[in-house]
Design an enzyme around this catalytic site. Structure first.
Site, short mmCIF file in Angstrom:
data_model
loop_
_atom_site.label_atom_id
_atom_site.label_comp_id
_atom_site.label_asym_id
_atom_site.label_seq_id
_atom_site.Cartn_x
_atom_site.Cartn_y
_atom_site.Cartn_z
N ASP A 1 -24.70 43.43 1.71
CA ASP A 1 -25.80 42.63 2.26
C ASP A 1 -25.55 41.20 1.78
O ASP A 1 -24.76 40.95 0.86
CB ASP A 1 -27.12 43.19 1.70
CG ASP A 1 -28.29 42.25 1.87
OD1 ASP A 1 -28.53 41.83 3.01
OD2 ASP A 1 -28.93 41.92 0.87
N ASP B 1 -28.32 38.06 1.87
CA ASP B 1 -29.46 37.37 1.22
C ASP B 1 -30.07 38.23 0.13
O ASP B 1 -30.51 39.33 0.38
CB ASP B 1 -30.50 37.00 2.28
CG ASP B 1 -29.95 35.96 3.24
OD1 ASP B 1 -29.96 36.20 4.45
OD2 ASP B 1 -29.47 34.91 2.77
C1 XBP Z 1 -32.43 38.58 4.94
C2 XBP Z 1 -33.26 38.25 6.12
C3 XBP Z 1 -32.95 37.02 6.90
C4 XBP Z 1 -33.15 35.79 6.02
C5 XBP Z 1 -33.31 34.53 6.85
O1 XBP Z 1 -31.23 39.06 5.43
O2 XBP Z 1 -34.14 39.02 6.46
O3 XBP Z 1 -33.86 36.97 7.98
O4 XBP Z 1 -34.38 35.94 5.31
O5 XBP Z 1 -32.18 34.37 7.69
P1 XBP Z 1 -30.30 40.10 4.56
P2 XBP Z 1 -32.42 34.04 9.24
O6 XBP Z 1 -31.02 40.43 3.26
O7 XBP Z 1 -30.13 41.31 5.47
O8 XBP Z 1 -29.02 39.35 4.31
O9 XBP Z 1 -33.48 32.97 9.32
O10 XBP Z 1 -31.08 33.58 9.76
O11 XBP Z 1 -32.87 35.34 9.84
MG MG Z 2 -30.99 41.15 1.36
#
Ligand code: XBP
Ligand code: MG
Length: 255
Positions: free
Chosen positions: A10, A12
């Site tokens: 993953d 973020d």
């Molecule tokens: C986390 C999310 C993303 C980010 C924002 O993604 O839910 O939506 O918060 O990015 P992950 P965007 O943990 O799956 O990496 O604004 O581009 O959606």
């Molecule tokens: Mg994440």
């Protein structure tokens, strides 16, 4: 038990703690540019993170906080335009090195590459955000380290739906048993679990109180030789950092 062949990460909250000082700040800068007096505080953003996907998050915020708000023109297009502006702010923030990689991430990636393991990414975030983070934190060629970068709108349903992990497995042509996932959130764990993927969780400020039942291991981070991890749940076999030896041990622990 099949041999571990791939690690799926993953982004973020897992590769880097991007939400509070990255995405949240970028959203607020885009709102200000658009002349909107919306300001997502650290606390409010934590609540909004219940919705995965930035466009979906803006839509949910409008629905709950500004149900009367009528954007000019088509609502979906207006939200997409606002989100595009946010992504520009976010990639600039990442390129300014505002958010470092989390402990152990670079070390584990390097160990996996040296061992010939295949690498993939499965994330809800926008592809441009992944490119910015990888190139800034790991160098220009780091995009090539990942055989699959499954991101954002590439699948119809975002986490906690399993779509993004199904996409990654299909692209890798691997069975779930040959892979290990690294996630930070309950939604990410639910997504990976529905795809029958063993998952290691590294919590962060926004996710530490979430439900990680079913995770193979829950840690505060992946650890470094000088920064041992703290085990929050599951068997770590006496390890103080996450490496391929611990990954192999976890495979022996699968029910
Ligand atoms: C986390 C999310 C993303 C980010 C924002 O993604 O839910 O939506 O918060 O990015 P992950 P965007 O943990 O799956 O990496 O604004 O581009 O959606
Ligand atoms: Mg994440």
């Amino acid at each position: 038990m099949s041999k571990l062949q791939a690690l799926i990460f993953d982004v973020d909250g897992t590769l880097a703690d991007t939400e509070r000082d990255g995405h949240r700040v970028a959203f607020n800068r885009a709102f200000a540019d658009a002349g909107l007096d919306w300001e997502w505080s650290v606390e409010r953003y934590g609540e909004l993170l219940a919705v995965t996907g930035g466009k979906e998050r803006i839509h949910q915020y409008l629905t709950t906080d500004y149900p009367e708000f009528e954007p000019p023109g088509d609502r979906r297009e207006w939200i997409a335009g606002l989100h595009k502006a946010k992504t520009a702010h976010y990639t600039r923030l990442i390129e300014e090195n505002v958010v470092p990689l989390r402990p152990g991430v670079k070390r584990l990636l390097q160990e996996a590459r040296d061992a010939g393991l295949r690498l993939a990414i499965a994330t809800t975030t926008t592809p441009a955000n992944v490119t910015a983070l990888l190139q800034t934190a790991l160098g220009a060629d780091s995009l090539d380290w990942f055989e699959v970068i499954a991101a954002g709108d590439i699948v119809p349903a975002k986490k906690p739906a399993p779509d993004i992990y199904h996409y990654a497995l299909q692209a890798l042509q691997l069975e779930p048993e040959a892979c290990l996932v690294f996630e930070d959130s309950e939604a990410g764990l639910q997504s990976a679990k529905q795809a029958n993927l063993q998952t290691v969780i590294t919590v962060n400020g926004y996710t530490q109180a979430q439900d990680f039942a079913g995770a193979a291991l829950v840690l505060d981070h992946l650890g470094e030789p000088s920064l041992p991890f703290q085990v929050l749940a599951g068997p770590a076999n006496g390890a103080t950092l996450f490496d391929l030896q611990l990954a192999a041990y976890l495979q022996t622990q699968t029910p």
